[in-house]
Design a protein around this motif. Structure first.
Motif, PDB file in Angstrom:
ATOM      1  N   SER A 198     -46.189   6.823   4.954  1.00 30.10           N
ATOM      2  CA  SER A 198     -44.758   7.036   5.125  1.00 30.10           C
ATOM      3  C   SER A 198     -44.324   8.363   4.510  1.00 30.10           C
ATOM      4  O   SER A 198     -43.487   9.087   5.056  1.00 30.10           O
ATOM      5  N   GLU A 199     -44.955   8.704   3.359  1.00 33.57           N
ATOM      6  CA  GLU A 199     -44.593   9.936   2.652  1.00 33.57           C
ATOM      7  C   GLU A 199     -45.307  11.169   3.202  1.00 33.57           C
ATOM      8  O   GLU A 199     -44.732  12.256   3.277  1.00 33.57           O
ATOM      9  N   ASN A 200     -46.594  10.984   3.576  1.00 32.68           N
ATOM     10  CA  ASN A 200     -47.436  12.143   3.896  1.00 32.68           C
ATOM     11  C   ASN A 200     -47.603  12.422   5.383  1.00 32.68           C
ATOM     12  O   ASN A 200     -48.242  13.411   5.750  1.00 32.68           O
ATOM     13  N   ALA A 201     -47.054  11.570   6.226  1.00 30.15           N
ATOM     14  CA  ALA A 201     -47.141  11.819   7.673  1.00 30.15           C
ATOM     15  C   ALA A 201     -45.737  11.846   8.273  1.00 30.15           C
ATOM     16  O   ALA A 201     -45.376  11.015   9.111  1.00 30.15           O
ATOM     17  N   PRO A 202     -44.916  12.828   7.848  1.00 28.23           N
ATOM     18  CA  PRO A 202     -43.507  12.852   8.283  1.00 28.23           C
ATOM     19  C   PRO A 202     -43.332  13.090   9.776  1.00 28.23           C
ATOM     20  O   PRO A 202     -42.282  12.750  10.341  1.00 28.23           O
ATOM     21  N   ASN A 203     -44.363  13.643  10.433  1.00 27.77           N
ATOM     22  CA  ASN A 203     -44.238  13.939  11.864  1.00 27.77           C
ATOM     23  C   ASN A 203     -44.804  12.827  12.748  1.00 27.77           C
ATOM     24  O   ASN A 203     -44.846  12.970  13.969  1.00 27.77           O
ATOM     25  N   ASP A 204     -45.265  11.744  12.126  1.00 31.44           N
ATOM     26  CA  ASP A 204     -45.776  10.605  12.895  1.00 31.44           C
ATOM     27  C   ASP A 204     -44.606   9.944  13.621  1.00 31.44           C
ATOM     28  O   ASP A 204     -43.621   9.523  12.996  1.00 31.44           O
ATOM     29  N   GLU A 205     -44.709   9.863  14.951  1.00 26.18           N
ATOM     30  CA  GLU A 205     -43.605   9.294  15.735  1.00 26.18           C
ATOM     31  C   GLU A 205     -43.361   7.818  15.431  1.00 26.18           C
ATOM     32  O   GLU A 205     -42.303   7.265  15.751  1.00 26.18           O
ATOM     33  N   GLN A 206     -44.329   7.163  14.784  1.00 25.82           N
ATOM     34  CA  GLN A 206     -44.182   5.754  14.427  1.00 25.82           C
ATOM     35  C   GLN A 206     -43.994   5.568  12.915  1.00 25.82           C
ATOM     36  O   GLN A 206     -44.326   4.521  12.375  1.00 25.82           O
ATOM     37  N   LYS A 207     -43.461   6.591  12.237  1.00 23.50           N
ATOM     38  CA  LYS A 207     -43.371   6.517  10.779  1.00 23.50           C
ATOM     39  C   LYS A 207     -42.515   5.347  10.286  1.00 23.50           C
ATOM     40  O   LYS A 207     -42.736   4.827   9.197  1.00 23.50           O
ATOM     41  N   GLU A 208     -41.584   4.876  11.124  1.00 25.40           N
ATOM     42  CA  GLU A 208     -40.770   3.727  10.699  1.00 25.40           C
ATOM     43  C   GLU A 208     -41.594   2.450  10.601  1.00 25.40           C
ATOM     44  O   GLU A 208     -41.227   1.504   9.886  1.00 25.40           O
ATOM     45  N   VAL A 209     -42.730   2.407  11.307  1.00 27.61           N
ATOM     46  CA  VAL A 209     -43.605   1.235  11.234  1.00 27.61           C
ATOM     47  C   VAL A 209     -44.176   1.074   9.832  1.00 27.61           C
ATOM     48  O   VAL A 209     -44.437  -0.054   9.385  1.00 27.61           O
ATOM     49  N   PHE A 210     -44.346   2.192   9.108  1.00 30.78           N
ATOM     50  CA  PHE A 210     -44.944   2.140   7.773  1.00 30.78           C
ATOM     51  C   PHE A 210     -43.945   1.749   6.686  1.00 30.78           C
ATOM     52  O   PHE A 210     -44.303   1.646   5.517  1.00 30.78           O
ATOM     53  N   VAL A 211     -42.682   1.534   7.074  1.00 30.91           N
ATOM     54  CA  VAL A 211     -41.677   1.041   6.129  1.00 30.91           C
ATOM     55  C   VAL A 211     -41.866  -0.471   5.990  1.00 30.91           C
ATOM     56  O   VAL A 211     -41.978  -1.200   6.982  1.00 30.91           O
ATOM     57  N   LEU A 212     -41.918  -0.956   4.762  1.00 30.69           N
ATOM     58  CA  LEU A 212     -42.235  -2.364   4.524  1.00 30.69           C
ATOM     59  C   LEU A 212     -41.119  -3.284   5.004  1.00 30.69           C
ATOM     60  O   LEU A 212     -39.938  -3.054   4.705  1.00 30.69           O
ATOM     61  N   PRO A 213     -41.465  -4.371   5.724  1.00 32.04           N
ATOM     62  CA  PRO A 213     -40.467  -5.388   6.059  1.00 32.04           C
ATOM     63  C   PRO A 213     -39.937  -6.046   4.777  1.00 32.04           C
ATOM     64  O   PRO A 213     -40.615  -6.037   3.742  1.00 32.04           O
ATOM     65  N   ASP A 214     -38.765  -6.626   4.843  1.00 33.46           N
ATOM     66  CA  ASP A 214     -38.142  -7.221   3.651  1.00 33.46           C
ATOM     67  C   ASP A 214     -39.016  -8.305   3.030  1.00 33.46           C
ATOM     68  O   ASP A 214     -39.110  -8.408   1.803  1.00 33.46           O
ATOM     69  N   TYR A 215     -39.658  -9.127   3.877  1.00 32.94           N
ATOM     70  CA  TYR A 215     -40.457 -10.223   3.301  1.00 32.94           C
ATOM     71  C   TYR A 215     -41.676  -9.688   2.551  1.00 32.94           C
ATOM     72  O   TYR A 215     -42.121 -10.285   1.570  1.00 32.94           O
ATOM     73  N   VAL A 216     -42.208  -8.552   2.985  1.00 28.77           N
ATOM     74  CA  VAL A 216     -43.332  -7.952   2.265  1.00 28.77           C
ATOM     75  C   VAL A 216     -42.863  -7.377   0.936  1.00 28.77           C
ATOM     76  O   VAL A 216     -43.545  -7.505  -0.086  1.00 28.77           O
ATOM     77  N   LYS A 217     -41.667  -6.763   0.921  1.00 32.30           N
ATOM     78  CA  LYS A 217     -41.109  -6.252  -0.336  1.00 32.30           C
ATOM     79  C   LYS A 217     -40.912  -7.397  -1.342  1.00 32.30           C
ATOM     80  O   LYS A 217     -41.180  -7.249  -2.536  1.00 32.30           O
ATOM     81  N   LYS A 218     -40.441  -8.537  -0.832  1.00 31.86           N
ATOM     82  CA  LYS A 218     -40.226  -9.697  -1.710  1.00 31.86           C
ATOM     83  C   LYS A 218     -41.560 -10.210  -2.258  1.00 31.86           C
ATOM     84  O   LYS A 218     -41.654 -10.568  -3.436  1.00 31.86           O
ATOM     85  N   MET A 219     -42.583 -10.252  -1.406  1.00 27.86           N
ATOM     86  CA  MET A 219     -43.917 -10.671  -1.867  1.00 27.86           C
ATOM     87  C   MET A 219     -44.423  -9.721  -2.948  1.00 27.86           C
ATOM     88  O   MET A 219     -45.041 -10.148  -3.935  1.00 27.86           O
ATOM     89  N   GLN A 220     -44.150  -8.440  -2.776  1.00 29.69           N
ATOM     90  CA  GLN A 220     -44.572  -7.454  -3.770  1.00 29.69           C
ATOM     91  C   GLN A 220     -43.859  -7.693  -5.097  1.00 29.69           C
ATOM     92  O   GLN A 220     -44.468  -7.656  -6.171  1.00 29.69           O
ATOM     93  N   GLU A 221     -42.566  -7.965  -5.021  1.00 31.27           N
ATOM     94  CA  GLU A 221     -41.781  -8.246  -6.237  1.00 31.27           C
ATOM     95  C   GLU A 221     -42.304  -9.505  -6.940  1.00 31.27           C
ATOM     96  O   GLU A 221     -42.391  -9.555  -8.173  1.00 31.27           O
ATOM     97  N   ASN A 222     -42.666 -10.512  -6.151  1.00 29.73           N
ATOM     98  CA  ASN A 222     -43.158 -11.776  -6.710  1.00 29.73           C
ATOM     99  C   ASN A 222     -44.610 -11.697  -7.170  1.00 29.73           C
ATOM    100  O   ASN A 222     -45.137 -12.659  -7.719  1.00 29.73           O
TER     101      ASN A 222
END
Length: 801
Positions: free
Chosen positions: A270-294
């Protein structure tokens, strides 16, 4: 290039470093494994009165890491003896010792500043002209080379191993603009031939090839589950073996690898491939963020997408995470008409067409997910690779996909794949359209036995490089087949050597395979110089077709059972006593009858990852295709070197009675399944058939002559039977084995002792084969044996311990 690798330094002993060190030790290379010095004492060290200056303390981190690695499962070593090849030390006391090493591999924490500090030390002691590489998975390789000496830059590049290094075949080679071309070629060759890797040359782009595509695929699925309202179990069912992917599929694999690892790579992209046309795919879904927090990171934290627990009765239960409520619940059984339709189809490429044409959720998931994947990989050329085959190679070897993305696309048809993409709102890259408009309808072709790929710049097909060292049966079968039946194909490998491959389910052995072996030897003896028995299947052979034996036993067709056993024995003996050399080339599962064929070969050319064993005891039988006879013969041959004959017999007896299966080719030798000077190991699975052919040629050129049947096998008679019976009775009295196990043990012992002869006697092979067949036949009629066989058939699993 005259360069040899005798000693390697591995800097960093974490999960990857320790296991890379183990794999070099596996292939016989001396290893120096170093890590940092502890900054403080632990409780045990304080109790012993040690200080920070004590050698045990200074090497504690590296020693603990190596001990942990050696105890881990699956094991990173072929057998425990290879650990003797590894010497440990620390950066402060032992960095000077890298001067004696031919290759230094840096595997420290993924932090550029720390890596540069380590390189400062390396530059002080490294011998000029020696290799220096980094195992980084995310830091740009060229940044690590900045500020270094010209000699350092010339011999430096990235060598990205995949975890676990012993088992995952991918080794990405990532040069910098300053890396010497000869060094790149050397590493590509060395990784392939000696480390057993699929070496893939990569550009210095974010996450290189495999993780770039693989993490995109996983992240896209993480978002797709929300859009399609999918469950964890559904995704893993849809993306598992039916799709040619590992059994752990998507979410289970993430739990094993660690959700944090996947998140780190995704964040990096997400940080190092700014020109990737699918860069939004590398943004974590909310449920994954919650799993990370837990801290629900998978196996390392005890829970992730799955959680192992105990039910009310104390039985282990694996719960699945509900992605909507983030609560764990019992797993649901997944049913799919599309998946059911794919089950009878062995050919994976044909299975893909059925998958794509289905009408249920599994098929819709396939179309949506692969439309996105096709778009993504077509857009990655030429960014991460100029050629399609490098991407496919990386995904097969690094992520365990049986078919890479362009190979799946080919299976569907390139034009049909484009239509599927458009129906799902995806657009292929321009070069795909131009390829089709020019009349080129596939990414790959087989031409004159070689695999070619579509070369985009020239708009023509070129041979995939490096095929000279390989024999791929899929590529030559159409033009080189000289005979076949329903279960086997006999192919001309050239230079007077034939190859017989099995293609039954899991390469099990039934009448068609036995007939195929005998026909192959007939043809080879008449017009050729040698025979290889090998295949490109997932497994060499899961053993005899126990279903066939079960049906005949249930119907009490004892004459037919007797004939089947005799034919099996005769086929094994035909392998041993043909007039041409027969080389058996096992890999992966080599069980029961597959093992017996190897036991009778003139030479065994096996892959390092071969899991070999005589496992018939597990279903209430003894090896009946010559295996019991052969282990008895080998015991006899060892009597001359041993003082206590009963101990030798006991060792061979227990190998069969405990259904021991090797965890590597080296352990197969330790267990007595291989004979010294009669086996060779191919590190790279892809080289196996070619190596076996060369061995058959070597034997033929050396003036191979037909062996003489043995009549000098010493059996111990009652002298050995007493030991066997006493042992079985003791085990039964202690309730360690059942009545049925006791009976099998006694039958096995009876054969291996040559019956109840009054004194040790020399007997023939046929004498032992007759005893073996009689014992096998009698056990087939046992109710307990039939129940065990039926259980194996019902579960659909190979017969193994």
């Amino acid at each position: 290039m005259k360069r040899s690798i005798k000693k390697v330094a591995v800097l960093g002993s974490g999960i990857m470093g320790s296991r890379i060190a183990c794999h070099f030790a596996n292939i016989g290379v001396e290893v120096l494994l170093l890590d940092i010095v502890p900054k403080e004492l632990n409780d045990k060290e304080q109790a012993k009165g040690l200080t920070l200056a004590s050698p045990l303390v200074r090497n504690r981190i590296v020693n603990d890491a190596l001990i942990f690695a050696a105890k881990s499962s699956p094991s990173p070593v072929y057998n425990k003896e290879v650990l003797n090849k590894i010497k440990t030390g620390n950066f402060e006391d032992n960095m000077k010792d890298i001067a004696s090493c031919d290759w230094t591999i840096e595997v420290v924490v993924e932090n550029l500043k720390i890596k540069k500090i380590v390189y400062d030390q390396v530059e002080q002691f490294r011998r000029p002209g020696t290799l220096i590489t980094s195992n980084t998975s995310g830091i740009p390789i060229h940044l690590m080379a900045e500020g270094r000496s010209d000699d350092f830059k010339k011999y430096f590049c990235g060598t990205h191993f995949f975890n676990p290094p012993r088992y995952l075949r991918l080794l990405e080679i990532i040069p910098t603009p300053d890396t010497d071309k000869e060094i790149i070629n050397f590493l590509m060759h060395y990784g392939d031939k000696f480390l057993g890797k699929t070496t893939v040359l990569c550009k210095d782009t974010p996450a290189f090839i495999a993780n770039r595509v693989g993490v995109y695929s996983i992240m896209a699925l993480l978002h797709l589950v929300e859009k399609m309202d999918l469950t964890v179990e559904e995704v893993d069912k849809f993306t598992g073996p039916a799709l040619g992917r590992p059994k752990s599929a998507t979410f289970r694999t993430t739990d094993v690898v660690g959700l944090d690892t996947m998140i780190n790579v995704a964040n990096g992209l997400s940080e190092n491939a700014p020109n990737d046309e699918q860069k939004e795919v590398f943004v974590l879904p909310d449920y994954v963020k919650k799993m990370q927090e837990n801290k629900w990171l998978g196996d390392k934290t005890g829970q992730g997408f799955y959680k192992k627990t105990k039910d009310k009765e104390g039985k282990t239960e694996i719960l699945a995470l509900d992605l909507k409520t983030l609560e764990y619940r019992p797993q649901n059984k997944i049913k799919s008409a599309t998946l059911d339709a794919t089950k009878p189809i062995e050919n994976l490429r044909e299975r893909m067409k059925v998958y794509a044409a289905g009408k249920d959720k599994a098929a819709e998931f396939f179309r949506v997910s692969f439309s996105g994947l096709f778009e993504y990989v077509s857009n990655r050329i030429p960014e991460i690779s100029d050629e399609t085959y490098r991407i496919d190679d990386a995904m097969r070897a690094g992520f365990g996909w049986e078919l890479g993305p362009f190979e799946v696309w080919d299976a569907l048809g390139v034009k049909e794949g484009v239509e599927m993409m458009k129906a799902n709102g995806k657009t292929p890259e321009k070069w795909i359209t131009e390829m089709l408009e020019a009349g080129n309808t596939s990414f790959y072709k087989i031409e004159n036995g070689n695999k070619t790929y579509y070369d985009i710049p020239s708009k023509s097909y070129k041979a995939v490089p490096g095929q000279d060292a390989f024999i791929v049966l899929d590529n030559i079968r159409a033009s080189k087949t000289i005979w076949k039946n329903s279960g086997t194909t006999l192919t001309d490998l050239g230079d007077g050597i034939l190859n017989l491959e099995f293609h039954t389910k899991m390469n099990t052995i039934g009448g068609e395979v036995l007939a195929g072996i005998n026909k192959a030897i007939d043809i080879a003896e008449k017009d050729y110089r040698g025979l290889v028995i090998g295949n490109d299947g997932t497994n060499f052979s899961a053993g005899a077709n126990v279903g066939m034996i079960f049906m005949m036993a249930v119907e009490q067709e004892w004459d037919e059972v007797n004939m089947a056993i005799k034919m099996f024995q005769n086929t094994s003996m035909r392998i041993r006593y043909s007039s041409i050399p027969v080389v058996v080339a096992p890999h992966n599962l080599t069980l029961g009858g597959g093992c017996e064929f190897a036991l009778h070969a003139d030479h065994v050319q096996l892959n390092a990852e071969t899991y070999m064993g005589l496992v018939e005891f597990g279903v209430g039988l003894i090896p009946g295709g010559g295996g019991t006879k052969e282990m008895t013969l080998r015991a006899s041959d060892e009597f001359h070197a041993e003082q206590i004959e009963q101990n030798v017999l006991k060792e061979k007896f227990l190998t069969i009675a405990m259904a021991k299966v090797s965890t590597s080719a080296l352990e197969a030798y330790d267990l007595g399944y291989l004979l010294k000077d009669k086996f060779s190991i191919s590190m790279n699975r892809s080289r196996l058939i070619a190596d076996a052919k060369e061995k058959a040629l070597e034997l033929a050129n050396a003036g191979y002559t037909q062996p003489v049947r043995r009549s000098d096998i010493k059996v111990l008679g009652k002298y050995g039977l007493g030991m066997v019976y006493a042992g079985a009775n003791t085990m039964r009295s202690g309730n360690y084995i059942s009545d049925h196990d006791q009976k099998i043990s006694q039958k096995l012992g009876y054969v291996m002792c040559g019956g109840d002869l009054s004194a040790p006697t020399l007997v023939t092979e046929q004498y032992l084969l007759d005893l073996e067949r009689e014992a096998f036949l009698s056990l087939c009629g046992e109710k307990k044996t039939l129940e065990r066989i039926q259980s194996i058939i019902t579960k659909g699993k190979p017969l193994r311990n």
